[in-house]
Design an enzyme around this catalytic site. Sequence first.
Site, mmCIF file in Angstrom:
data_model
loop_
_atom_site.group_PDB
_atom_site.id
_atom_site.type_symbol
_atom_site.label_atom_id
_atom_site.label_comp_id
_atom_site.label_asym_id
_atom_site.label_seq_id
_atom_site.Cartn_x
_atom_site.Cartn_y
_atom_site.Cartn_z
ATOM 1 N N GLY B 51 0.892 -1.155 0.000
ATOM 2 C CA GLY B 51 0.000 0.000 0.000
ATOM 3 C C GLY B 51 0.917 1.188 0.000
ATOM 4 O O GLY B 51 2.127 1.037 0.127
ATOM 5 N N CYS B 52 0.369 2.372 -0.138
ATOM 6 C CA CYS B 52 1.213 3.544 -0.134
ATOM 7 C C CYS B 52 1.695 3.805 1.288
ATOM 8 O O CYS B 52 2.795 4.246 1.524
ATOM 9 C CB CYS B 52 0.427 4.729 -0.656
ATOM 10 S SG CYS B 52 1.403 6.183 -0.937
ATOM 11 N N GLN B 53 0.840 3.519 2.263
ATOM 12 C CA GLN B 53 1.140 3.911 3.632
ATOM 13 C C GLN B 53 1.443 2.736 4.558
ATOM 14 O O GLN B 53 2.438 2.732 5.244
ATOM 15 C CB GLN B 53 -0.033 4.703 4.190
ATOM 16 C CG GLN B 53 -0.279 5.954 3.392
ATOM 17 C CD GLN B 53 -0.703 7.107 4.264
ATOM 18 O OE1 GLN B 53 -0.537 7.096 5.462
ATOM 19 N NE2 GLN B 53 -1.230 8.130 3.657
#
Lengths: 404, 140
Positions: B51-53
Amino acid sequence: MLDVSKIRSQFPILSRKVNGQNLVYFDNGATTQKPQIVIDAESKYYANQNSNVHRGVHFLSGLATDKFEESRNTIQNFIGAKHKHEIIFTKGTTDSINLVASGFKTFLNKGDEIIISEQEHHSNIVPWQICCEQSGSNLKVIPILDNGEMDMDFFYNLLSENTKLVAVSHISNALGTINNVEKIIEKSHSVGAKVLIDGAQAASHISLNMQKLDADFYCFSAHKMFGPTGVGILYGKEDILNALPPYQSGGEMIKEVSFSGTTYADLPHKFEAGTPNISGVVAFKSAIDFISNLEVNKIAKYEEELLQYATSELLKIEGVRIYGTSKKKSAIISFNLEGLHPYDIGMIVDKMGIAIRTGHHCAQPIMERFNIPGTVRISLAVYNTKEEIDLCINAIKKAKIMLS
Amino acid sequence: MHTIKEIQKEIIEDFAMFEDWIQKYEYLIDLGKELAPIDQKYKISENLIKGCQSRVWLHAEYAEGKIIYTADSDAIMTKGIVAILINVLSGQNPSEIATAKLDFINEIGLKEQLSPTRANGLVSMIKQMKLYAIAFSKQQ
């Protein structure tokens, strides 16, 4: 002294609720909110002035063109550029950097070098990677020190006659460091290299004068300085912009078109192909007027006060580590709480109406440098208050209790 | 063993008891803490859902007609939601997993956490769980 409650009253969004709570907007590094005069300028443009620019002889086209060019004048004055045609309208900082990178590669030969820093936003990394790949030149990187400053000695050693361009940020978006760009420009010029400054985080926080600064290119975005999204500025020195080949081609950027060959328009139109974001450019003038009325130096002073307060309050929470502790910092605080993931903190404080950014902030090399998945980032603007900082600190404390 | 539908119904009932977001989030945090650990040898980049985070690791094993999922995440809130998804899908047979409608996500107010814009890896995790199910169903 700035009347902050009066400033706040000019931003309609600041009085809305989020998750049932008063909004505390601390994500100004990503984009700022817009004052009523900017919103009105956009709507007034469409209600009264809309037409295409630089085209028709009719009244409205003339009016739209005047408004559009008035913005260029305002920006020229705001950044102290020598010539009006050194101001190029783009879509944003990313677009401005891509414009330069795309043209600059034609100046480069195998073995030439471009220098960037470890601190850069992806938009000041990737265009240069592509530029180097396509021109056979090499990308060199200035490392950053533990406090978030660039390793200047390392930089001086990197500089050589092979250096053709140095592209660095004025203020780091992830750490808040205000870089010594004056020194970087001076040293780069001493070996004959050009300098591009990514000023996205600086333009409304630091007083700018292009003629004094002597940067060859300076890029920034309207939306990070109370203006509309989709408008950016590329400032470039006249002679370099004249030498740089066009980026996009089409209408507006030509002098004469025939099938035996086309000649390009003079600056700035050479780099403004197609119909621009006219309403955005026109409204950007109102944003600059808003900043100028407050005065950049007063804004900077107030933001410094907020930064000091937020930093000291944050450090009272046990287990806080701030990334970016340079003495010269903009009002950006990147931090983590020991043992907690930034995403979890962001999720919880969001429920309390606090808008902060979590993640890698489009600067993955910095996160790698500190060996962290990301940070929580507070980025402040002139309409923020100490009361809001208190609310944010309390929300962070609450998140810490919930997550521990 | 309950069916996917039955487990979803139970989860919806559990969440209906919470009076506010704090109780809901605290429950997710607890679920995250209680999630059975993934075997360290499966916590490898091949099993990483980016995921991006936040990041999610997912491993699937197929035995006696059932898929057993184990997973982990570096963010505890994400891990809590991972735990719920495992609770719903792990131990079921591949064809049921592959065709399962995960209606409970809307019902318990976690839709926003499972939207692609959240970039927390959960949307990709569900997709990956279903892809395993499709692959294993061909072995049936």
